[in-house]
Write an enzyme that holds these catalytic residues in place. Structure first.
Site, mmCIF file in Angstrom:
data_model
loop_
_atom_site.group_PDB
_atom_site.id
_atom_site.type_symbol
_atom_site.label_atom_id
_atom_site.label_comp_id
_atom_site.label_asym_id
_atom_site.label_seq_id
_atom_site.Cartn_x
_atom_site.Cartn_y
_atom_site.Cartn_z
ATOM 1 N N LYS A 68 0.772 -1.269 0.092
ATOM 2 C CA LYS A 68 0.046 -0.045 -0.109
ATOM 3 C C LYS A 68 0.844 1.405 -0.031
ATOM 4 O O LYS A 68 1.773 1.584 0.875
ATOM 5 C CB LYS A 68 -0.792 -0.128 1.245
ATOM 6 C CG LYS A 68 -1.742 1.230 1.454
ATOM 7 C CD LYS A 68 -2.684 1.458 0.686
ATOM 8 C CE LYS A 68 -3.429 2.590 1.104
ATOM 9 N NZ LYS A 68 -4.542 2.486 2.234
ATOM 10 N N VAL A 69 0.870 1.858 -0.957
ATOM 11 C CA VAL A 69 1.662 3.275 -1.161
ATOM 12 C C VAL A 69 0.877 4.295 -1.576
ATOM 13 O O VAL A 69 -0.361 4.507 -1.640
ATOM 14 C CB VAL A 69 2.769 2.911 -2.136
ATOM 15 C CG1 VAL A 69 3.627 1.695 -1.816
ATOM 16 C CG2 VAL A 69 2.146 2.707 -3.528
ATOM 17 N N ALA A 121 -0.662 13.619 -0.253
ATOM 18 C CA ALA A 121 -1.086 14.609 0.560
ATOM 19 C C ALA A 121 -0.014 15.872 0.309
ATOM 20 O O ALA A 121 -0.606 17.052 0.032
ATOM 21 C CB ALA A 121 -0.987 14.423 2.131
ATOM 22 N N HIS A 164 -5.724 11.166 7.259
ATOM 23 C CA HIS A 164 -6.555 10.151 7.942
ATOM 24 C C HIS A 164 -7.558 10.735 9.076
ATOM 25 O O HIS A 164 -7.936 11.722 8.953
ATOM 26 C CB HIS A 164 -5.486 9.152 8.454
ATOM 27 C CG HIS A 164 -4.964 8.473 7.301
ATOM 28 N ND1 HIS A 164 -5.294 8.240 6.020
ATOM 29 C CD2 HIS A 164 -3.444 7.908 7.386
ATOM 30 C CE1 HIS A 164 -4.376 7.446 5.278
ATOM 31 N NE2 HIS A 164 -3.557 7.368 6.064
#
Length: 293
Positions: A68-69, A121, A164
């Site tokens: 997961k990147v 982000a 998040h």
């Protein structure tokens, strides 16, 4: 309950595949069924938990089989890795936030903490700043995302870029939302926000890559069919997160794009990386680089 779609073209694998994803609720929710052997004919997994700045580096070094990147790392790794069309995190109303101690701060020349410079982000932040901070921000400081809000609160940095569950908890630190990067992205593009991708080694071969995609999709659907089954796994790795916050996190980041990127998902990824390349933030992406076998 909806019956699981069994993966096709199963490939003989003698060892579990090494996978790394975050301990965040969206990942543990989505991968619970697969990680615990409840997806028919799916390959066994050897799971490592790591934050996304760690897995981005693993991708660049060619470590593990599945990762997961951040979508931001794709231009650097897609020669060796394939983007799976499911299992990742895109959405609407779920973008990173810029937080400050005082409302309405001018970020010109200010020090900003970010979780990684190889992250979606960060790309969204730089694209936002290019449009809204004409004088340019000052020093960028990279720190683990769980340290960012305390650093802003304590005056160690002027502002922080958070991701998040910080969307739901920043008020607890007495901080103010200066801007929502996802809101800016959606207003200027109309597209969902591409956050985290699932990639797998191309060297595994096309049949195995298709099997992995089908396994990831089946795992997500299993979690939706019976969410309570995944709760112990989610909460065991939720870093003392309140259960209601974990549920909000899952509701925001596990959605239709997790099951299938679809046209809008791929358009969002191409749009982000094309804009970022135009700003000199990432290398240009070949047109066929995102294609799945």
């Amino acid at each position: 309950m909806t019956a699981l779609t069994e993966p096709t073209e199963a490939t003989e694998l003698t060892e579990p595949l090494k996978i790394a994803y975050s301990p965040c609720p969206n990942d543990t929710f989505a991968f619970d069924a697969w990680a615990h052997g409840r997806v028919p004919r799916a390959p066994a997994l050897d799971v490592t938990f790591a934050d996304i700045d760690i897995t981005n580096g693993m991708a660049e070094r060619g470590e593990f089989d599945i990762l997961k990147v951040s979508y931001a790392v794709l231009p650097y790794v897609l020669d060796e890795w394939a983007l799976l069309p499911c299992g990742g995190a895109l959405g609407r109303g779920c973008g990173p936030l810029v937080l400050t101690r005082e409302p309405g701060m001018d970020l010109t020349g200010r020090t900003v903490a970010v979780p990684s410079e190889r992250s979606t982000a960060y790309l969204l932040f730089r694209l936002w700043a290019a449009d809204t901070v004409p004088g340019g921000v000052g020093e960028i400081v990279v720190m683990p995302f769980h340290e960012i809000m305390p650093a802003v609160r304590d005056g160690k940095v002027d502002a922080g870029l958070v991701i998040h569950e910080a969307r739901f908890t920043y008020q607890n630190y007495g901080l103010h939302k200066l801007a929502d990067m996802g809101e800016h992205w959606e207003l200027t593009t109309g597209l969902p926000i591409p956050l985290g991708a699932i990639i797998a080694k191309r060297s595994l071969g096309e049949p195995t890559l298709r099997l992995l995609a089908e396994s990831a999709r089946a795992s997500v659907r299993a979690a939706w069919d019976d969410p309570e089954v995944s709760r112990p796994y989610v909460m065991a790795h939720a870093q003392e997160m309140d259960a209601s916050v974990a549920d909000q996190h899952i509701g925001l980041y596990v959605n239709e794009f997790t099951a299938d990127l679809g046209e809008d998902g791929y358009a969002a990824i191409r749009g982000l990386l094309t804009r970022a390349a135009a700003e000199g933030l990432v290398p240009a992406l070949a047109p066929e680089a995102l294609a799945f076998p």
